[in-house]
Design an enzyme around this catalytic site. Sequence first.
Site, PDB file in Angstrom:
ATOM      1  N   LYS A  39       7.297 -31.543   8.184  1.00 17.99           N
ATOM      2  CA  LYS A  39       7.219 -30.680   6.966  1.00 17.99           C
ATOM      3  C   LYS A  39       8.605 -30.918   6.272  1.00 17.99           C
ATOM      4  O   LYS A  39       8.285 -31.149   4.863  1.00 17.99           O
ATOM      5  CB  LYS A  39       7.180 -29.258   7.263  1.00 17.99           C
ATOM      6  CG  LYS A  39       5.736 -28.777   7.930  1.00 17.99           C
ATOM      7  CD  LYS A  39       4.709 -28.747   7.123  1.00 17.99           C
ATOM      8  CE  LYS A  39       4.555 -28.074   5.995  1.00 17.99           C
ATOM      9  NZ  LYS A  39       3.275 -28.017   5.421  1.00 17.99           N
ATOM     10  N   THR A  87       7.498 -24.651   4.992  1.00 16.91           N
ATOM     11  CA  THR A  87       8.009 -23.228   5.776  1.00 16.91           C
ATOM     12  C   THR A  87       9.345 -23.189   5.908  1.00 16.91           C
ATOM     13  O   THR A  87      10.036 -24.084   5.729  1.00 16.91           O
ATOM     14  CB  THR A  87       7.166 -23.726   7.124  1.00 16.91           C
ATOM     15  OG1 THR A  87       7.883 -22.965   8.247  1.00 16.91           O
ATOM     16  CG2 THR A  87       7.375 -24.965   7.572  1.00 16.91           C
ATOM     17  N   ASP A  88       9.385 -21.777   6.312  1.00 19.29           N
ATOM     18  CA  ASP A  88      10.975 -21.635   6.410  1.00 19.29           C
ATOM     19  C   ASP A  88      11.725 -22.374   7.724  1.00 19.29           C
ATOM     20  O   ASP A  88      12.845 -22.457   7.951  1.00 19.29           O
ATOM     21  CB  ASP A  88      11.304 -19.939   6.364  1.00 19.29           C
ATOM     22  CG  ASP A  88      10.629 -19.176   7.692  1.00 19.29           C
ATOM     23  OD1 ASP A  88       9.763 -20.077   8.288  1.00 19.29           O
ATOM     24  OD2 ASP A  88      10.947 -18.414   8.112  1.00 19.29           O
ATOM     25  N   GLU A  89      10.769 -22.643   8.388  1.00 22.96           N
ATOM     26  CA  GLU A  89      11.052 -23.463   9.926  1.00 22.96           C
ATOM     27  C   GLU A  89      11.894 -24.874   9.361  1.00 22.96           C
ATOM     28  O   GLU A  89      12.604 -25.302  10.299  1.00 22.96           O
ATOM     29  CB  GLU A  89      10.137 -23.774  10.662  1.00 22.96           C
ATOM     30  CG  GLU A  89       9.526 -22.485  11.207  1.00 22.96           C
ATOM     31  CD  GLU A  89       8.050 -22.509  12.150  1.00 22.96           C
ATOM     32  OE1 GLU A  89       8.460 -23.582  13.087  1.00 22.96           O
ATOM     33  OE2 GLU A  89       7.184 -21.733  12.199  1.00 22.96           O
ATOM     34  N   TYR A 140       6.975 -30.363  14.384  1.00 21.25           N
ATOM     35  CA  TYR A 140       6.284 -29.848  13.366  1.00 21.25           C
ATOM     36  C   TYR A 140       7.165 -29.577  12.082  1.00 21.25           C
ATOM     37  O   TYR A 140       7.015 -29.962  10.892  1.00 21.25           O
ATOM     38  CB  TYR A 140       5.737 -28.426  13.577  1.00 21.25           C
ATOM     39  CG  TYR A 140       5.241 -27.323  12.410  1.00 21.25           C
ATOM     40  CD1 TYR A 140       4.369 -27.798  11.740  1.00 21.25           C
ATOM     41  CD2 TYR A 140       5.895 -26.369  12.410  1.00 21.25           C
ATOM     42  CE1 TYR A 140       3.932 -26.963  10.529  1.00 21.25           C
ATOM     43  CE2 TYR A 140       5.602 -25.415  11.238  1.00 21.25           C
ATOM     44  CZ  TYR A 140       4.760 -25.785  10.317  1.00 21.25           C
ATOM     45  OH  TYR A 140       4.227 -25.192   9.334  1.00 21.25           O
TER      46      TYR A 140
END
Length: 328
Positions: free
Chosen positions: A152, A124-126, A148
């Site tokens: 990741k 994810t870009d997060e 989260y």
Amino acid sequence: MHTVFVTGGAGFIGSHLVDRLVGCDDITQVTVLDALTYAGDRRNLADAEASGKVRFVHGDIRDHDLVSAVLPGHDWVVHLAAESHVDRSLIDVGQSVHTNVMGTQALLDVAMRAGVAKLVHVSTDEVYGPLPTGCATEASPLRPTVPYAASKACSDLLATSYYVSCGVPVCITRSSNNYGPRQHPEKLIPRFLGLLLAGQQITVHGRGRHVRNWLHVEDNCRAIEQVLRAGVPGETYNIGGGTDLTTIELTMLLLEATGRDADAIAYVPDRPANDVRYSTDWSKIAALGFTPRRELPAGLADTVAWYRRHPERLALSALGAGLEAMSA
Ligand code: NAD
């Protein structure tokens, strides 16, 4: 000819990817391994299973014996299984770490022994954390702010280490926020839709100024397939090119789609680590030939229409309702 092993294939993005893969002439079988957690739903696979190309295995990616029994023989692996909910990760960090970090390690281990030809780890870009201005390239530092995203980021680093030190041909994708049919009702768009259609109020944090890039799930799946076929092992690919919207802009579109007005919004103070903006440079996946095809207005209209046809998919569990109440 290829056989593909997909983890988390009964979830939102995974099931759209499986739909796509079973439609490929050079893919003869897709094996889905999914633990069917609160987020997994076998109904998501109904069309794909009707193709006769899908084998469904109910199990956990952390079950080394099971994964060792079912993964070997597949040449491609796409890893999507994860605890994917930011709010849930805030109330149970351990669950995110166990699934996203330990689970990824267990899968990488079996994939290494099985000698797979390609493994795409879906991230994810997060992981880049908030970017008030500019955009993250694949070389930007990882600065996650919520459990989260941190779990990741850990899994991304592990995946890269299996490439560098063990030669596992891993590619990583980092996409922006996906939307589309079959997303779990705790996620923002279906959660707001469910509440608005039921005549209830929705809660918007911090005046809704946070910016997210919204990409239709089918575009993300097309990009993942592209990386599976043409991605260079050891490389990471940002997947973006959706529409940048603040939360309040998105909320206004949902109000319009459901015939509600601004009185349906309850503004609440912002919560900690609600990242102000994510943004990525996705020129690397563009160089592989990817451009998004779904425009947001039509994609969102299709999504709303799908949920109107499937109101049962908007029902929140007790915990989901609790998370919404926590926001208020
Ligand atoms: P989801 O929550 O809808 O689906 C996750 C799936 O994984 C579910 O079917 C669940 O049953 C399964 N699962 C969970 N733990 C498991 C375990 N231990 N063993 C086997 N299966 C397990 O998630 P999603 O939105 O489809 O996201 C899929 C992947 O894409 C995730 O890795 C997520 O981090 C990533 N991602 C999602 C988005 C997004 O906007 N949804 C954006 C970028 C990246």
